[in-house]
Scaffold this active site. Structure first.
Site, PDB file in Angstrom:
ATOM      1  CB  CYS A 114       0.471   1.880  -4.010  1.00 52.67           C
ATOM      2  SG  CYS A 114       0.199  -0.813  -4.572  1.00 52.67           S
ATOM      3  CG  HIS A 136      -4.281   0.397  -2.724  1.00 48.74           C
ATOM      4  ND1 HIS A 136      -4.673   1.823  -3.288  1.00 48.74           N
ATOM      5  CD2 HIS A 136      -3.637  -0.491  -2.305  1.00 48.74           C
ATOM      6  CE1 HIS A 136      -3.484   1.422  -3.913  1.00 48.74           C
ATOM      7  NE2 HIS A 136      -2.788   0.178  -3.195  1.00 48.74           N
ATOM      8  CD  GLU A 137      -4.281  -2.999   0.209  1.00 50.79           C
ATOM      9  OE1 GLU A 137      -4.022  -4.014  -0.569  1.00 50.79           O
ATOM     10  OE2 GLU A 137      -3.653  -2.000   0.600  1.00 50.79           O
ATOM     11  CG  HIS A 186      -3.648  -4.070  -4.835  1.00 52.65           C
ATOM     12  ND1 HIS A 186      -2.235  -4.348  -5.944  1.00 52.65           N
ATOM     13  CD2 HIS A 186      -3.092  -3.536  -3.858  1.00 52.65           C
ATOM     14  CE1 HIS A 186      -1.891  -3.362  -5.734  1.00 52.65           C
ATOM     15  NE2 HIS A 186      -1.951  -2.758  -4.359  1.00 52.65           N
TER      16      HIS A 186
HETATM   17  C1  QAP Z   1      -2.850   1.123   0.439  1.00 53.66           C
HETATM   18  O1  QAP Z   1      -0.701   1.721   1.073  1.00 53.66           O
HETATM   19  C2  QAP Z   1      -3.551   2.698   0.867  1.00 53.66           C
HETATM   20  O2  QAP Z   1       5.119   4.885  -2.199  1.00 53.66           O
HETATM   21  C3  QAP Z   1      -1.400   1.059   1.414  1.00 53.66           C
HETATM   22  O3  QAP Z   1       8.010   5.044  -0.763  1.00 53.66           O
HETATM   23  C4  QAP Z   1      -2.834   3.507  -0.387  1.00 53.66           C
HETATM   24  O4  QAP Z   1       1.183   0.863   2.638  1.00 53.66           O
HETATM   25  C5  QAP Z   1      -4.287   2.440   1.554  1.00 53.66           C
HETATM   26  C6  QAP Z   1       3.782   3.153   0.793  1.00 53.66           C
HETATM   27  C7  QAP Z   1      -3.974   4.855   0.147  1.00 53.66           C
HETATM   28  C8  QAP Z   1      -5.090   3.750   2.095  1.00 53.66           C
HETATM   29  C9  QAP Z   1      -4.919   4.540   0.849  1.00 53.66           C
HETATM   30  C10 QAP Z   1       4.471   3.299  -0.274  1.00 53.66           C
HETATM   31  C11 QAP Z   1       5.911   3.148   1.590  1.00 53.66           C
HETATM   32  C12 QAP Z   1       2.960   2.241   1.134  1.00 53.66           C
HETATM   33  C13 QAP Z   1       5.866   3.891  -0.886  1.00 53.66           C
HETATM   34  C14 QAP Z   1       0.775   1.246   1.025  1.00 53.66           C
HETATM   35  C15 QAP Z   1       6.404   3.693  -0.414  1.00 53.66           C
HETATM   36  C16 QAP Z   1       6.410   3.461   1.044  1.00 53.66           C
HETATM   37  C17 QAP Z   1       1.804   1.768   0.993  1.00 53.66           C
HETATM   38 CO    CO Z   2      -1.339  -1.370  -3.342  1.00 55.34          CO
END
Ligand code: QAP
Ligand code: CO
Length: 171
Positions: free
Chosen positions: A95, A137-138, A141
């Site tokens: 995230c 996930h979103e 939030h």
């Molecule tokens: C949510 O997550 C998500 O720790 C979106 O250092 C997560 O875009 C959807 C990110 C998993 C589906 C599966 C995280 C970038 C981005 C970090 C993200 C980071 C740099 C996370």
């Molecule tokens: Co998130």
């Protein structure tokens, strides 16, 4: 224009976001800013509350088979609701508001999404795989929930320890 992203443990991330009722130019500018913010932080999903705006808006841009993340794959999702959830699946989630930490979370495998687009038009979407996971996930939030709250007690403790350590090293 990019916006600053709020990170854990900022209490604003616990706020329940409100329904969008005005689909105007202000909303469109905000959606464009969310996109710039997500792209410049290498994200695949972003909820409005992560940039301090408590409205029921999220964007997703899942890369295609070649790993391209073009604007043609951008989904702008407003006032969403999940219908017909089916099955369960584990995925290692991250995230933008919990940078540097990734952990397995259980989600529905597939679902139907009802939502509105930037013009307020009702839309329906069948989602599976990474898209279905990202939607859940979103939407969490929008309800003030983070993926770390779904971890078992022991994994949550591991998170708190690792995250605090990383925060200290940043200073
Ligand atoms: C949510 O997550 C998500 O720790 C979106 O250092 C997560 O875009 C959807 C990110 C998993 C589906 C599966 C995280 C970038 C981005 C970090 C993200 C980071 C740099 C996370
Ligand atoms: Co998130």
């Amino acid at each position: 224009m990019t916006l600053p992203i709020i990170t854990y443990p900022n209490k604003q991330l616990k706020v329940r976001s409100s329904e969008v009722i005005q689909f105007d130019g202000l909303l469109h500018q905000f959606l464009d800013d969310m996109f710039d913010t997500m792209m410049s932080s290498n994200g695949i999903g972003l909820a409005a509350i992560q940039v301090a705006n408590p409205i029921r808006v999220l964007i997703l841009c899942i890369p295609d088979e070649e790993g391209n993340q073009g604007k043609e794959n951008l989904l702008e999702i407003i006032n969403p609701s999940i219908h017909n959830p089916k099955g369960n699946t584990l995925y290692q989630e991250g995230c933008l508001s919990v940078p540097g930490f990734y952990e397995d979370v259980e989600r529905y495998e597939s679902l139907t999404l009802h939502y509105q687009n930037r013009h307020g038009e009702p839309c329906t979407l069948e989602a599976t795989e990474l898209l279905a996971i990202a939607i859940q996930h979103e939407i969490d939030h929008l309800d003030g929930k983070l993926f770390i709250e779904k971890l078992t007690y022991n994994r949550r403790k591991k998170f708190e320890k690792e995250y605090k350590k990383a925060q200290k090293e940043k200073k």
